[in-house]
Structure formats: structure tokens, C-alpha cells
Scaffold this motif. Structure first.
Motif, PDB file in Angstrom:
ATOM      1  N   GLY A  73       0.779  -1.234   0.000  1.00  0.00           N
ATOM      2  CA  GLY A  73       0.000   0.000   0.000  1.00  0.00           C
ATOM      3  C   GLY A  73       0.810   1.283   0.000  1.00  0.00           C
ATOM      4  O   GLY A  73       0.240   2.370   0.053  1.00  0.00           O
ATOM      5  N   LYS A  74       2.134   1.186  -0.057  1.00  0.00           N
ATOM      6  CA  LYS A  74       2.984   2.376  -0.029  1.00  0.00           C
ATOM      7  C   LYS A  74       3.699   2.537  -1.370  1.00  0.00           C
ATOM      8  O   LYS A  74       4.176   1.551  -1.932  1.00  0.00           O
ATOM      9  N   PRO A  75       3.793   3.782  -1.866  1.00  0.00           N
ATOM     10  CA  PRO A  75       4.427   3.970  -3.184  1.00  0.00           C
ATOM     11  C   PRO A  75       5.937   3.699  -3.136  1.00  0.00           C
ATOM     12  O   PRO A  75       6.633   4.104  -2.205  1.00  0.00           O
ATOM     13  N   VAL A  76       6.423   3.015  -4.156  1.00  0.00           N
ATOM     14  CA  VAL A  76       7.848   2.708  -4.296  1.00  0.00           C
ATOM     15  C   VAL A  76       8.261   3.034  -5.724  1.00  0.00           C
ATOM     16  O   VAL A  76       7.527   2.757  -6.680  1.00  0.00           O
ATOM     17  N   GLU A  77       9.448   3.645  -5.851  1.00  0.00           N
ATOM     18  CA  GLU A  77      10.015   3.909  -7.172  1.00  0.00           C
ATOM     19  C   GLU A  77      11.348   3.195  -7.290  1.00  0.00           C
ATOM     20  O   GLU A  77      12.223   3.367  -6.444  1.00  0.00           O
ATOM     21  N   MET A  78      11.488   2.403  -8.336  1.00  0.00           N
ATOM     22  CA  MET A  78      12.730   1.693  -8.619  1.00  0.00           C
ATOM     23  C   MET A  78      13.292   2.195  -9.939  1.00  0.00           C
ATOM     24  O   MET A  78      12.560   2.282 -10.930  1.00  0.00           O
ATOM     25  N   ARG A  79      14.579   2.522  -9.957  1.00  0.00           N
ATOM     26  CA  ARG A  79      15.241   3.009 -11.167  1.00  0.00           C
ATOM     27  C   ARG A  79      16.263   1.974 -11.620  1.00  0.00           C
ATOM     28  O   ARG A  79      17.276   1.742 -10.951  1.00  0.00           O
ATOM     29  N   PHE A  80      15.989   1.353 -12.756  1.00  0.00           N
ATOM     30  CA  PHE A  80      16.827   0.291 -13.300  1.00  0.00           C
ATOM     31  C   PHE A  80      17.723   0.838 -14.404  1.00  0.00           C
ATOM     32  O   PHE A  80      17.270   1.570 -15.292  1.00  0.00           O
ATOM     33  N   LYS A  81      19.002   0.464 -14.364  1.00  0.00           N
ATOM     34  CA  LYS A  81      19.950   0.795 -15.428  1.00  0.00           C
ATOM     35  C   LYS A  81      20.844  -0.410 -15.644  1.00  0.00           C
ATOM     36  O   LYS A  81      21.329  -1.014 -14.685  1.00  0.00           O
ATOM     37  N   GLY A  82      21.065  -0.745 -16.919  1.00  0.00           N
ATOM     38  CA  GLY A  82      21.908  -1.893 -17.197  1.00  0.00           C
ATOM     39  C   GLY A  82      22.316  -1.968 -18.647  1.00  0.00           C
ATOM     40  O   GLY A  82      22.136  -1.026 -19.425  1.00  0.00           O
ATOM     41  N   LYS A  83      22.871  -3.125 -19.016  1.00  0.00           N
ATOM     42  CA  LYS A  83      23.295  -3.374 -20.394  1.00  0.00           C
ATOM     43  C   LYS A  83      22.730  -4.702 -20.869  1.00  0.00           C
ATOM     44  O   LYS A  83      22.645  -5.670 -20.101  1.00  0.00           O
ATOM     45  N   VAL A  84      22.352  -4.706 -22.142  1.00  0.00           N
ATOM     46  CA  VAL A  84      21.888  -5.933 -22.770  1.00  0.00           C
ATOM     47  C   VAL A  84      23.112  -6.729 -23.211  1.00  0.00           C
ATOM     48  O   VAL A  84      23.902  -6.267 -24.043  1.00  0.00           O
ATOM     49  N   GLU A  85      23.275  -7.901 -22.646  1.00  0.00           N
ATOM     50  CA  GLU A  85      24.390  -8.786 -22.996  1.00  0.00           C
ATOM     51  C   GLU A  85      23.794 -10.117 -23.434  1.00  0.00           C
ATOM     52  O   GLU A  85      23.630 -11.043 -22.642  1.00  0.00           O
ATOM     53  N   GLY A  86      23.424 -10.200 -24.716  1.00  0.00           N
ATOM     54  CA  GLY A  86      22.775 -11.414 -25.189  1.00  0.00           C
ATOM     55  C   GLY A  86      21.426 -11.598 -24.520  1.00  0.00           C
ATOM     56  O   GLY A  86      20.543 -10.750 -24.619  1.00  0.00           O
ATOM     57  N   ASN A  87      21.283 -12.685 -23.794  1.00  0.00           N
ATOM     58  CA  ASN A  87      20.026 -12.970 -23.100  1.00  0.00           C
ATOM     59  C   ASN A  87      20.071 -12.606 -21.627  1.00  0.00           C
ATOM     60  O   ASN A  87      19.298 -13.141 -20.817  1.00  0.00           O
ATOM     61  N   THR A  88      20.967 -11.674 -21.288  1.00  0.00           N
ATOM     62  CA  THR A  88      21.097 -11.224 -19.903  1.00  0.00           C
ATOM     63  C   THR A  88      21.111  -9.704 -19.847  1.00  0.00           C
ATOM     64  O   THR A  88      21.723  -9.057 -20.693  1.00  0.00           O
ATOM     65  N   LEU A  89      20.428  -9.151 -18.860  1.00  0.00           N
ATOM     66  CA  LEU A  89      20.537  -7.733 -18.515  1.00  0.00           C
ATOM     67  C   LEU A  89      21.337  -7.643 -17.223  1.00  0.00           C
ATOM     68  O   LEU A  89      20.968  -8.257 -16.217  1.00  0.00           O
ATOM     69  N   ASN A  90      22.417  -6.889 -17.244  1.00  0.00           N
ATOM     70  CA  ASN A  90      23.245  -6.704 -16.057  1.00  0.00           C
ATOM     71  C   ASN A  90      23.321  -5.231 -15.716  1.00  0.00           C
ATOM     72  O   ASN A  90      23.592  -4.396 -16.593  1.00  0.00           O
ATOM     73  N   GLY A  91      23.086  -4.902 -14.446  1.00  0.00           N
ATOM     74  CA  GLY A  91      23.173  -3.508 -14.038  1.00  0.00           C
ATOM     75  C   GLY A  91      22.845  -3.341 -12.578  1.00  0.00           C
ATOM     76  O   GLY A  91      23.163  -4.207 -11.742  1.00  0.00           O
ATOM     77  N   PHE A  92      22.195  -2.215 -12.275  1.00  0.00           N
ATOM     78  CA  PHE A  92      21.850  -1.871 -10.897  1.00  0.00           C
ATOM     79  C   PHE A  92      20.428  -1.344 -10.835  1.00  0.00           C
ATOM     80  O   PHE A  92      19.891  -0.822 -11.814  1.00  0.00           O
ATOM     81  N   VAL A  93      19.832  -1.487  -9.660  1.00  0.00           N
ATOM     82  CA  VAL A  93      18.541  -0.887  -9.384  1.00  0.00           C
ATOM     83  C   VAL A  93      18.677  -0.059  -8.115  1.00  0.00           C
ATOM     84  O   VAL A  93      19.291  -0.491  -7.138  1.00  0.00           O
ATOM     85  N   GLU A  94      18.142   1.157  -8.160  1.00  0.00           N
ATOM     86  CA  GLU A  94      18.179   2.049  -7.003  1.00  0.00           C
ATOM     87  C   GLU A  94      16.751   2.262  -6.499  1.00  0.00           C
ATOM     88  O   GLU A  94      15.851   2.594  -7.281  1.00  0.00           O
ATOM     89  N   VAL A  95      16.577   2.070  -5.180  1.00  0.00           N
ATOM     90  CA  VAL A  95      15.254   2.195  -4.557  1.00  0.00           C
ATOM     91  C   VAL A  95      15.406   3.075  -3.323  1.00  0.00           C
ATOM     92  O   VAL A  95      16.235   2.798  -2.447  1.00  0.00           O
ATOM     93  N   ASP A  96      14.614   4.144  -3.247  1.00  0.00           N
ATOM     94  CA  ASP A  96      14.740   5.090  -2.131  1.00  0.00           C
ATOM     95  C   ASP A  96      14.048   4.610  -0.871  1.00  0.00           C
ATOM     96  O   ASP A  96      14.536   4.819   0.244  1.00  0.00           O
ATOM     97  N   THR A  97      12.891   3.998  -1.023  1.00  0.00           N
ATOM     98  CA  THR A  97      12.094   3.621   0.151  1.00  0.00           C
ATOM     99  C   THR A  97      11.492   2.233  -0.044  1.00  0.00           C
ATOM    100  O   THR A  97      11.574   1.652  -1.129  1.00  0.00           O
ATOM    101  N   GLY A  98      10.880   1.715   1.016  1.00  0.00           N
ATOM    102  CA  GLY A  98      10.142   0.464   0.912  1.00  0.00           C
ATOM    103  C   GLY A  98      10.990  -0.758   1.197  1.00  0.00           C
ATOM    104  O   GLY A  98      12.140  -0.662   1.626  1.00  0.00           O
ATOM    105  N   PRO A  99      10.436  -1.932   0.946  1.00  0.00           N
ATOM    106  CA  PRO A  99      11.109  -3.184   1.326  1.00  0.00           C
ATOM    107  C   PRO A  99      12.381  -3.479   0.545  1.00  0.00           C
ATOM    108  O   PRO A  99      13.174  -4.328   0.966  1.00  0.00           O
ATOM    109  N   TYR A 100      12.605  -2.788  -0.574  1.00  0.00           N
ATOM    110  CA  TYR A 100      13.800  -3.041  -1.384  1.00  0.00           C
ATOM    111  C   TYR A 100      14.778  -1.866  -1.327  1.00  0.00           C
ATOM    112  O   TYR A 100      15.642  -1.716  -2.189  1.00  0.00           O
ATOM    113  N   SER A 101      14.661  -1.018  -0.323  1.00  0.00           N
ATOM    114  CA  SER A 101      15.435   0.212  -0.249  1.00  0.00           C
ATOM    115  C   SER A 101      16.940  -0.047  -0.388  1.00  0.00           C
ATOM    116  O   SER A 101      17.486  -0.995   0.181  1.00  0.00           O
TER     117      SER A 101
END
Length: 281
Positions: free
Chosen positions: A244-272
Motif C-alpha cells: 500500500g505504499k508507493p515505491v520507485e525503482m530506477r533500473f539501469k543496465g546493459k543488454v548482454e545477449g540474453n542477460t541484462l546486467n546492471g543496478f537498481v536504485e530504490v529510495d524507500t520500501g522493502p527493497y530500499s
């Protein structure tokens, strides 16, 4: 721009030529019926800047005329270059100009049909082709060039493959694209929270560098926001409401064949926090 007698292929080359070449079925040694007109040097300079050419680059000029594009790239930026032209006179001019510029060790010129050229090693491809020829060449550019390769064109675009950048010099227009990776399909990853590992699924559709789709989160399905694809680089924003709480996740990465590799940044919530991110297709 003056065009004299047309042949079955009309190649306008960025190094400074408007060339009417004979059909690729003809022997390359035949001198085509040619009228060429040099591309203004300021446009060559602007295209090199737009492509951010550097000494690590390998430039292919498909229809090289007097060779000025690859010669300028070699002399000013230290790049290596290959010029292709079906007209042997233009090849002679290019080689002479390279010697005069002192860059003959960094460039080479090949008499040949641009439609039969193997340009897979290129990091930058330069074009000055009529629109229908751009469309003929486009499938090979997208299939054979590595994601992230830059393509520049003087005067003519790529129809519905929209440019990443464009510019204007006087009455002349010029365009810039980055060859996109194949990012379409279903990508899956997990993130750890207090509840354990939770799965996310991103389904992407793609048209050239434009991507869209949907993300299935543990609680809802939403659209990715601010999605982009530049060569191999991909990014998007996920907004949803776990617990019930708003969460924003920002994903950045690179396409490497059948894999995406990178990072996700989360300010709040269970994945902070900032986390490594790997998704698989």
C-alpha cells in the motif's frame, strides 16, 4: 545538387560525392557514369563531432568519393578508416588525398560495391544515400553492426527508424543513430525483501530503439516509465505500491545477449538501497 544520368543505383557519398553507380551485378572494375559533388567540409566536421569519434574508432564510409570523411577522422581524431567506392577514379583521389594528409597508414580505400561490403568491424558508418537506398541498406546495418555502433547520414534519413540526433547546416540536414541491441522479449529477475525472494517479469516490445511493455510485480502489473535503449544501454523506472505504499525503482543496465546486467536504485520500501540487478530472457 545536380544529378546527371541515372544508373540503377544512385549512391551519394558522405566523403563528398553524389555518385550514380551501376548495378551491383556489373564488374566493379567498370568505370560508372558518375557525377559527384563534394559534401561541405563543415558538415563532415559536424558529423564527426555528433558521432563523438575518437582514436579507438573504425570508420566505414560507404561511398567515399574523395575520402575526406575518413581522412578527416584520421587526421583530427586519430581514428582508423575504410572508404568504399565503386568508381576507381574516386579511389585514386582518396589515396592521393590520404598521402597528402599524412594519414595513409590509418586509412585504406577499396574499389567495390557498398552493398556487398563487409562492414561488421565498423564502430561508425557514414552514409550519404538516397532514401530508397538507405532502406535497402538498413537491414544489414541493424543485423551486422554491433549494438552501440553509430551511423551518420548527410541529408537523408532512415524512414521510420527515427534518428537519435539530428542537425542542420544551412539548407543541409544530417542525422545520427545508435544501433540498438535486441531487447525484446520476457525478462525475469528476483529481488530480496523481508518476505524472501520475489519475482518480477518485464515483457518488452521493441521497434528500433523504442521500447515499451509491462512489468508484472508481486502485487500488480504496471507499465515501465522513462524507458530507453541506447545501443546496449537500457533503463526504465518502475513505480508501484507494495504493502500500500508507493515505491520507485530506477533500473539501469546493459543488454548482454540474453542477460541484462546492471543496478537498481530504490529510495524507500522493502527493497530500499542500491542493488545489483540481473535479468534473464
Amino acid at each position: 545538387m545536380r544529378v546527371l544520368k541515372a544508373a540503377s543505383r544512385l549512391a551519394l557519398c558522405i566523403a563528398g560525392s553524389v555518385a550514380l553507380s551501376m548495378s551491383s551485378g556489373l564488374a566493379q572494375s567498370r568505370v560508372p557514369d558518375v557525377h559527384y559533388e563534394p559534401t561541405p567540409q563543415p558538415i563532415v566536421e559536424e558529423l564527426l563531432k555528433m558521432a563523438e569519434v575518437n582514436r579507438k574508432d573504425i570508420i566505414y564510409d560507404l561511398g567515399c568519393g574523395d575520402g575526406r570523411f575518413v581522412i578527416t577522422a584520421a587526421k583530427k581524431y586519430g581514428a582508423r578508416g575504410v572508404g568504399i567506392d565503386i568508381d576507381p577514379e574516386r579511389i585514386k583521389d582518396s589515396r592521393r588525398n590520404a598521402r597528402l594528409a599524412g594519414v595513409q597508414d590509418r586509412v585504406k580505400f577499396i574499389e567495390g560495391d557498398l552493398f556487398e561490403t563487409d562492414f561488421r568491424e565498423a564502430t561508425v558508418v557514414a552514409l550519404y544515400l538516397l532514401p530508397d537506398l538507405n532502406l535497402q541498406l538498413r537491414p544489414a546495418l541493424l543485423k551486422d553492426l554491433k549494438p552501440g555502433t553509430r551511423v551518420v547520414s548527410h541529408e537523408f534519413d532512415m524512414h521510420d527508424w527515427m534518428p537519435d540526433k539530428m542537425g542542420k547546416w544551412g539548407r543541409n540536414r544530417y542525422y545520427y543513430w545508435v544501433v540498438p541491441a535486441d531487447a525484446s522479449g520476457k525478462w525475469t529477475w528476483t529481488l530480496s525483501s523481508a518476505k524472501g525472494a520475489e519475482q518480477f517479469v518485464l515483457e518488452l516490445t521493441q521497434k528500433f530503439q523504442d521500447i515499451d511493455g509491462k512489468i508484472m510485480t508481486p502485487v500488480s502489473t504496471v507499465a515501465p516509465l522513462e524507458a530507453y535503449l541506447i545501443g546496449k544501454e537500457i533503463g526504465f523506472v518502475l513505480r508501484y505500491r507494495p504493502e500500500g505504499k508507493p515505491v520507485e525503482m530506477r533500473f539501469k543496465g546493459k543488454v548482454e545477449g540474453n542477460t541484462l546486467n546492471g543496478f537498481v536504485e530504490v529510495d524507500t520500501g522493502p527493497y530500499s538501497g542500491r542493488h545489483k540487478w540481473t535479468a534473464r530472457r
